[in-house]
Scaffold this motif. Structure first.
Motif, PDB file in Angstrom:
ATOM      1  N   ASP A 225       9.563 -12.002   5.941  1.00 25.72           N
ATOM      2  CA  ASP A 225       8.639 -12.208   6.921  1.00 25.72           C
ATOM      3  C   ASP A 225       7.990 -10.955   7.469  1.00 25.72           C
ATOM      4  OD1 ASP A 225       9.438 -15.025   7.252  1.00 25.72           O
ATOM      5  OD2 ASP A 225      11.326 -14.291   8.165  1.00 25.72           O
ATOM      6  N   CYS A 226       6.634 -10.981   7.379  1.00 25.59           N
ATOM      7  CA  CYS A 226       5.948  -9.585   7.470  1.00 25.59           C
ATOM      8  C   CYS A 226       4.968  -9.881   8.882  1.00 25.59           C
ATOM      9  CB  CYS A 226       4.851  -9.541   6.278  1.00 25.59           C
ATOM     10  SG  CYS A 226       5.961  -9.300   4.840  1.00 25.59           S
ATOM     11  N   ARG A 227       4.528  -8.734   9.371  1.00 20.81           N
ATOM     12  CA  ARG A 227       3.758  -8.860  10.515  1.00 20.81           C
ATOM     13  C   ARG A 227       2.598  -7.813  10.025  1.00 20.81           C
ATOM     14  NH1 ARG A 227       3.011 -12.076  13.993  1.00 20.81           N
ATOM     15  NH2 ARG A 227       1.833 -11.261  15.959  1.00 20.81           N
ATOM     16  N   VAL A 228       1.422  -8.424  10.327  1.00 13.36           N
ATOM     17  CA  VAL A 228       0.202  -7.531   9.973  1.00 13.36           C
ATOM     18  C   VAL A 228      -0.244  -6.993  11.137  1.00 13.36           C
ATOM     19  CG1 VAL A 228      -2.155  -7.616   8.886  1.00 13.36           C
ATOM     20  CG2 VAL A 228      -0.433  -8.818   7.855  1.00 13.36           C
ATOM     21  N   SER A 229      -0.832  -5.701  11.271  1.00  9.65           N
ATOM     22  CA  SER A 229      -1.467  -5.227  12.346  1.00  9.65           C
ATOM     23  C   SER A 229      -2.348  -4.218  11.998  1.00  9.65           C
ATOM     24  CB  SER A 229      -0.458  -4.285  13.079  1.00  9.65           C
ATOM     25  OG  SER A 229       0.362  -3.248  12.404  1.00  9.65           O
TER      26      SER A 229
ATOM     27  N   TYR B 218      -2.718  -0.166   3.971  1.00 12.97           N
ATOM     28  CA  TYR B 218      -3.662  -0.581   3.344  1.00 12.97           C
ATOM     29  C   TYR B 218      -5.172  -0.081   3.968  1.00 12.97           C
ATOM     30  CZ  TYR B 218      -0.657  -4.264   1.642  1.00 12.97           C
ATOM     31  OH  TYR B 218       0.454  -4.796   1.266  1.00 12.97           O
ATOM     32  N   TRP B 219      -5.708   1.070   3.126  1.00 16.13           N
ATOM     33  CA  TRP B 219      -6.930   1.574   3.592  1.00 16.13           C
ATOM     34  C   TRP B 219      -7.861   0.906   3.071  1.00 16.13           C
ATOM     35  CZ3 TRP B 219      -2.791   4.286   3.183  1.00 16.13           C
ATOM     36  CH2 TRP B 219      -2.211   5.242   4.098  1.00 16.13           C
ATOM     37  N   ARG B 220      -9.118   0.420   3.699  1.00 19.37           N
ATOM     38  CA  ARG B 220     -10.262  -0.566   3.052  1.00 19.37           C
ATOM     39  C   ARG B 220     -11.434   0.247   3.659  1.00 19.37           C
ATOM     40  NH1 ARG B 220      -9.420  -5.439   1.252  1.00 19.37           N
ATOM     41  NH2 ARG B 220     -11.344  -6.188   2.259  1.00 19.37           N
ATOM     42  N   ALA B 221     -12.384  -0.080   2.623  1.00 17.03           N
ATOM     43  CA  ALA B 221     -13.896   0.581   2.789  1.00 17.03           C
ATOM     44  C   ALA B 221     -14.709  -0.404   2.057  1.00 17.03           C
ATOM     45  CB  ALA B 221     -13.964   1.965   2.826  1.00 17.03           C
TER      46      ALA B 221
ATOM     47  N   VAL C 266      -9.347   1.152  -0.865  1.00 17.85           N
ATOM     48  CA  VAL C 266      -9.514   2.621  -1.404  1.00 17.85           C
ATOM     49  C   VAL C 266      -8.042   3.145  -1.553  1.00 17.85           C
ATOM     50  CG1 VAL C 266     -11.971   2.495  -0.850  1.00 17.85           C
ATOM     51  CG2 VAL C 266     -10.457   3.462   0.693  1.00 17.85           C
ATOM     52  N   GLN C 267      -7.294   3.026  -0.857  1.00 18.10           N
ATOM     53  CA  GLN C 267      -5.919   3.746  -0.909  1.00 18.10           C
ATOM     54  C   GLN C 267      -5.013   2.887  -0.289  1.00 18.10           C
ATOM     55  OE1 GLN C 267      -5.880   8.143  -0.110  1.00 18.10           O
ATOM     56  NE2 GLN C 267      -3.979   7.754   1.315  1.00 18.10           N
ATOM     57  N   SER C 268      -3.719   2.746  -0.873  1.00 20.19           N
ATOM     58  CA  SER C 268      -2.501   2.263  -0.106  1.00 20.19           C
ATOM     59  C   SER C 268      -1.230   2.878  -0.389  1.00 20.19           C
ATOM     60  CB  SER C 268      -2.799   0.572  -0.757  1.00 20.19           C
ATOM     61  OG  SER C 268      -2.314   0.696  -2.034  1.00 20.19           O
ATOM     62  N   ARG C 269      -0.289   2.385   0.353  1.00 23.58           N
ATOM     63  CA  ARG C 269       1.148   2.515   0.071  1.00 23.58           C
ATOM     64  C   ARG C 269       1.963   1.156   0.106  1.00 23.58           C
ATOM     65  NH1 ARG C 269       5.912   4.131   3.049  1.00 23.58           N
ATOM     66  NH2 ARG C 269       6.985   5.524   2.073  1.00 23.58           N
ATOM     67  N   GLN C 270       2.390   0.893  -1.150  1.00 19.48           N
ATOM     68  CA  GLN C 270       2.926  -0.446  -1.096  1.00 19.48           C
ATOM     69  C   GLN C 270       4.390  -0.238  -1.828  1.00 19.48           C
ATOM     70  OE1 GLN C 270       0.182  -3.583  -2.584  1.00 19.48           O
ATOM     71  NE2 GLN C 270      -1.460  -2.060  -2.725  1.00 19.48           N
ATOM     72  N   TRP C 271       5.042  -1.361  -1.375  1.00 22.01           N
ATOM     73  CA  TRP C 271       6.370  -1.548  -1.866  1.00 22.01           C
ATOM     74  C   TRP C 271       6.236  -2.325  -3.221  1.00 22.01           C
ATOM     75  CZ3 TRP C 271       9.785  -5.855  -2.379  1.00 22.01           C
ATOM     76  CH2 TRP C 271      11.162  -5.687  -2.485  1.00 22.01           C
TER      77      TRP C 271
ATOM     78  N   HIS D   5     -10.748   1.555   7.138  1.00 20.48           N
ATOM     79  CA  HIS D   5      -9.894   0.605   8.091  1.00 20.48           C
ATOM     80  C   HIS D   5      -8.729   0.580   7.714  1.00 20.48           C
ATOM     81  CE1 HIS D   5     -10.255  -1.483  11.989  1.00 20.48           C
ATOM     82  NE2 HIS D   5      -9.149  -2.513  11.389  1.00 20.48           N
ATOM     83  N   LEU D   6      -7.602   0.959   8.662  1.00 21.43           N
ATOM     84  CA  LEU D   6      -6.285   0.844   8.363  1.00 21.43           C
ATOM     85  C   LEU D   6      -5.551  -0.445   8.701  1.00 21.43           C
ATOM     86  CD1 LEU D   6      -3.565   2.028   6.729  1.00 21.43           C
ATOM     87  CD2 LEU D   6      -3.439   3.613   9.270  1.00 21.43           C
ATOM     88  N   VAL D   7      -4.947  -1.078   7.872  1.00 22.96           N
ATOM     89  CA  VAL D   7      -4.124  -2.120   8.203  1.00 22.96           C
ATOM     90  C   VAL D   7      -2.439  -1.836   7.814  1.00 22.96           C
ATOM     91  CG1 VAL D   7      -3.461  -4.568   7.611  1.00 22.96           C
ATOM     92  CG2 VAL D   7      -6.227  -3.740   7.841  1.00 22.96           C
ATOM     93  N   ALA D   8      -1.545  -2.411   8.482  1.00 24.16           N
ATOM     94  CA  ALA D   8      -0.210  -2.315   8.344  1.00 24.16           C
ATOM     95  C   ALA D   8       0.512  -3.424   8.178  1.00 24.16           C
ATOM     96  CB  ALA D   8       0.502  -1.416   9.189  1.00 24.16           C
TER      97      ALA D   8
END
Length: 180
Positions: free
Chosen positions: A118-122, A152-155, A160-165, A135-138
């Motif tokens: 269960d995930c929460r996007v902010s 997630y960094w988006r442009a 354009v960059q992310s840190r993912q499991w 724009h950074l989304v967690a």
């Protein structure tokens, strides 16, 4: 043949397909497996209906749905498939809220087990990243005995960059688009 950097710590020869993609100038990214302290270059191998498969210099492959990691091959304990439909919709539309993530993982005994999170996007707002407005989304997820936060960094409509499991065996990976 060139020697490849390997995400699993052992050097091998770069596969011919990776070298061909490199010679063609295919889009590039750098992937680091944080727990292993390893990094390798990757090249875009195929793209189809929002899915992109990237091939690493060591033969590892990663598949993304709209920039979200959904499959791994060659890392050990691979993510065989992921359902991130709700998450992708939230990120693409710039909305926040709840999303369920289902991840099918290959176990050490070669069985596939499903993990539900269960995930929460902010929204973490605008960020400057190496001269680029992003724009950074967690995405904060929790499941049975496992919690992780993806960033997630988006442009310009792209990740354009992310840190993912990348599953319970690999842990977190850092992914960064490389500009030519």
């Amino acid at each position: 043949m060139q020697s490849a950097v390997r995400l699993s710590n052992a050097p091998i020869e770069a596969p011919a397909r990776f070298l061909a993609l490199e010679a063609e100038g295919a889009p590039a990214m750098k992937v680091s497996v944080e727990a292993r302290g390893t990094a390798a270059p990757f090249r875009l191998s195929s793209s189809n209906k929002g899915y992109e498969t990237w091939l690493g210099s060591d033969g590892v492959s990663l598949t993304f749905q709209d920039g979200i990691l959904v499959e791994t091959r060659g890392l050990g304990g691979d993510v065989m498939a992921s359902d991130v439909t709700a998450l992708s919709r939230l990120i693409e539309t710039g909305n926040t809220g709840a999303a369920r993530r289902i991840v099918d993982v290959l176990t050490g005994s070669d069985h596939i087990t499903s993990m539900v999170f269960d995930c929460r996007v902010s929204d973490r707002g605008s960020r400057r990243l190496e001269g680029l407005n992003t724009h950074l989304v967690a995405e904060q997820c929790s499941g049975r005995d496992i919690q992780f936060t993806n960033l997630y960094w988006r442009a310009g409509g792209r990740m354009v960059q992310s840190r993912q499991w990348a599953g319970p065996y690999t842990g977190m990976v850092a992914i960064k688009a490389v500009q030519p």
